[in-house]
Design a protein around this motif. Sequence first.
Motif, short mmCIF file in Angstrom:
data_model
loop_
_atom_site.label_atom_id
_atom_site.label_comp_id
_atom_site.label_asym_id
_atom_site.label_seq_id
_atom_site.Cartn_x
_atom_site.Cartn_y
_atom_site.Cartn_z
N GLN A 16 12.03 -11.30 2.36
CA GLN A 16 12.58 -10.92 3.84
C GLN A 16 11.62 -10.01 4.83
O GLN A 16 10.86 -8.83 4.23
N VAL A 17 11.55 -9.99 5.87
CA VAL A 17 11.15 -9.78 6.84
C VAL A 17 11.62 -9.64 7.79
O VAL A 17 12.68 -9.64 8.72
N THR A 18 11.44 -7.65 8.20
CA THR A 18 12.12 -6.56 9.12
C THR A 18 11.26 -6.03 10.25
O THR A 18 9.35 -5.76 9.51
N PRO A 19 11.09 -6.28 11.26
CA PRO A 19 9.89 -5.08 11.78
C PRO A 19 9.54 -3.85 11.07
O PRO A 19 9.95 -2.81 10.44
N LYS A 21 7.42 -0.67 9.74
CA LYS A 21 8.25 1.28 10.33
C LYS A 21 7.53 1.78 11.33
O LYS A 21 6.41 1.64 10.61
N ASP A 661 8.79 -5.07 -2.74
CA ASP A 661 8.99 -4.47 -1.41
C ASP A 661 7.83 -3.57 -0.67
O ASP A 661 7.01 -3.42 -2.19
N ARG A 663 7.51 -1.50 2.17
CA ARG A 663 9.35 -1.05 2.72
C ARG A 663 7.98 -0.69 4.46
O ARG A 663 9.44 -0.90 5.19
N GLY A 666 7.53 -3.88 6.03
CA GLY A 666 9.04 -4.32 6.42
C GLY A 666 9.27 -6.10 5.44
O GLY A 666 10.08 -6.29 5.93
N THR A 668 10.53 -7.47 2.53
CA THR A 668 11.39 -7.12 1.11
C THR A 668 11.49 -8.36 -0.03
O THR A 668 11.74 -9.86 0.45
N ASP A 688 6.54 -18.05 12.09
CA ASP A 688 6.93 -17.16 11.59
C ASP A 688 7.83 -17.63 9.85
O ASP A 688 8.82 -18.58 10.53
N TYR A 714 2.61 -10.50 12.54
CA TYR A 714 2.51 -8.68 12.40
C TYR A 714 1.55 -7.90 13.09
O TYR A 714 0.90 -9.55 13.53
#
Length: 756
Positions: A16-19, A21, A661, A663, A666, A668, A688, A714
């Motif tokens: 899983q990919v989030t923006p 930090k 992960d 973290r 971003g 996980t 993406d 990224y």
Amino acid sequence: MATKPPTGDPVQDAPQVTPPKHAAAGLPAIGHTLRIAQEQMGLARTARTLLKVNQKDGFDCPGCAWPEGDKRHTAEFCENGAKAVAEEATLRRVTPEFFAAHPLADLATRSGYWLGQQGRITQPMYLPEGGDRYEAISWGRAFEVIAEELTALDSPDEALFYTSGRTSNEAAFLFQLFAREFGTNNLPDCSNMCHESSGSALTETIGIGKGSVSLEDLHQADLIIVAGQNPGTNHPRMLSALEKAKTAGAKIISVNPLPEAGMERFKNPQTPLGMLRGTALNDLFLQIRIGGDQALFRLLNKLVIETEGATDEAFIREHTHGYEDLAAAAKEADWDETLTATGLSRPEIERALAMVLASKRTIVCWAMGLTQHKHAVATIREVVNLLLLRGNIGRPGAGVCPVRGHSNVQGDRTMGIFERPAPAFLDALDKEFGITSPRGHGYDVVRSIQAMRDGHAKVLFAMGGNFVGATPDTEVTEAAIRRTALTVHVSTKLNRSHAVTGRRALILPTLGRTDKDVQAAGRQFVTVEDSMGMVHASRGNLAPASPHLLSEPAIVARMARAVLGSASATPWEDFERDYGAVRDRIARVVPGFEDFNARAARPEGFRLPHAPRDERRFPTKTGRANFTAAPVEYPRVPPGRLLLQTLRSHDQYNTTIYGLDDRYRGITGGRRVVMVNPADAAELGLADGSYTDLVSEWTDGVERRAPGFRVVHYPTARGCAAAYYPETNVLVPLDSTADTSNTPASKSVVVRFEPA
């Protein structure tokens, strides 16, 4: 309450990919630390163990080599240090029954994460020739197997003795003594794969292959340049030093192809305000193209030279050699070529120059982002040039700061773990022990793999580490190891290297840093050297994971007695009985360790001498600090390709995988990801979330493929990509190495993308 290890490998098909930090540490780091520690150790053991990490009466963290100040916090550890301690102090155990249930073929299919999560190895294990699984073996028989293979060699140079950076000073000294008494300088170590380039460059330019600064120097600096390094993940306690420097007025420039959360903002978990607001660290972020650092520093040097009054003329005149050659080479530095090589803009470089010129005390810190390129040594020499031009070596608050990785990697080299030892060291060793050490150079890591591949090396003995996981060109390396007669690994936990063996194999379980070490003379301690040349004691406080474990010094001493027999006059039994006897010998062989036992007993330890720092004396061939003027190099990449760097996730330390992960970036739930700039991805048709095979390109025409990587858009530098090792070590050609140091060029791999 501690939890049981995973029974099956976790699925990593859909990370899983989030923006990413924009701040590091803080409350999330505390929470993650406590969760991992409790899973591995349980609550009571967590408190008993973590409160001893990096304390004067405790044990040195088995993670990184960052130093401690004289005043220690109650919690003198970072998130990743706590993970390293938890993995070693775990209550999970790997018994002979585990090996009976998991044949070698099964272990070979497992991920490094799964292997490491199984726990501490409890007994010596043996894989007989033709066997399909490890079986328990007595220590006595294990040493007989080693002696059988070593004494059957046609030459001592057919044996390789590898050292991990976790090995203590005492064990490392005994290990190199045994190897040389046996008759070889084949002492490859993990330095060959990381800071060998730093040592090569610094030895030539300032006369000693170590950094010249102390923790106090960082606090006093006007300008700190952090190049090719990610402290937030790889050396998190460094962030506290940078924060203290910022509070005192220092400016910080970060030079990196990727933005890193730790350099953006540090939320210090030691203070309430730090956790809430944090401190912005970067004053200038130079998002450089991979491998463009030499060009950047060369242009800065040109501009410093051209600025009236900017050079320290007295220092240059009294302490340096080769200024005219550098000045002539720097004059040729070209703005357009530099902008191409670096991907930076002219205003960015001009701002960096203004910060350099405004600083009276400058420190440059670096790590693998500078050391793992073909032109790595030349790049670090160029860094030294910048410091020499303004007299920034040998004054408080200034100097070179190669930030070492594993916690005693620098100490191991000081103790003589080196395939190309100085004649003076061998002379002192021979005089002390009445032996005749070989004078011919041995194999480093890359040449060791080549020797195994070509049938010239037949025994690999690894004192710690994960040789297979740490080395380049995975398929070549594994095939080379399988050609050997015997592989031996001194280990606390399982890793990939235990599943890739010679015809016979041994796993020798050893004490860790957290374990009490009691020998015939009583409770023992060992010593380590940190990244800034401080030597101090380390004392474990936990009962060993099994009564069947031996310490590293004991393993070396018993092996030496089994292999060398009565022909050796070295008192190996005394060395096992009392490590103080080892330190007495070190004191007579290694400069700077005089009165070692008394000085090691001091709670704060002691600092090793460093002539450039202490006296502005440079023990080089010229007797001065040397400017250098190598041609500027940077990687050229064909159209449709990107330049890949291998790197760590936040849930790993070197090749040890603590979790799945990353973290701060971003990411996980998986590690097979490749980070690509969105503009590059658009040009290459990489959506993406799509999946791709990475294929490296090298002059030998061999296809090296890492399949099934999820594309993550990224904010990398244009033309550059990044992915985790050891999964991408398969892409790094064995022969792609740094000039002079022979370090694998893992930070500049040309890759193309093919549909998965």
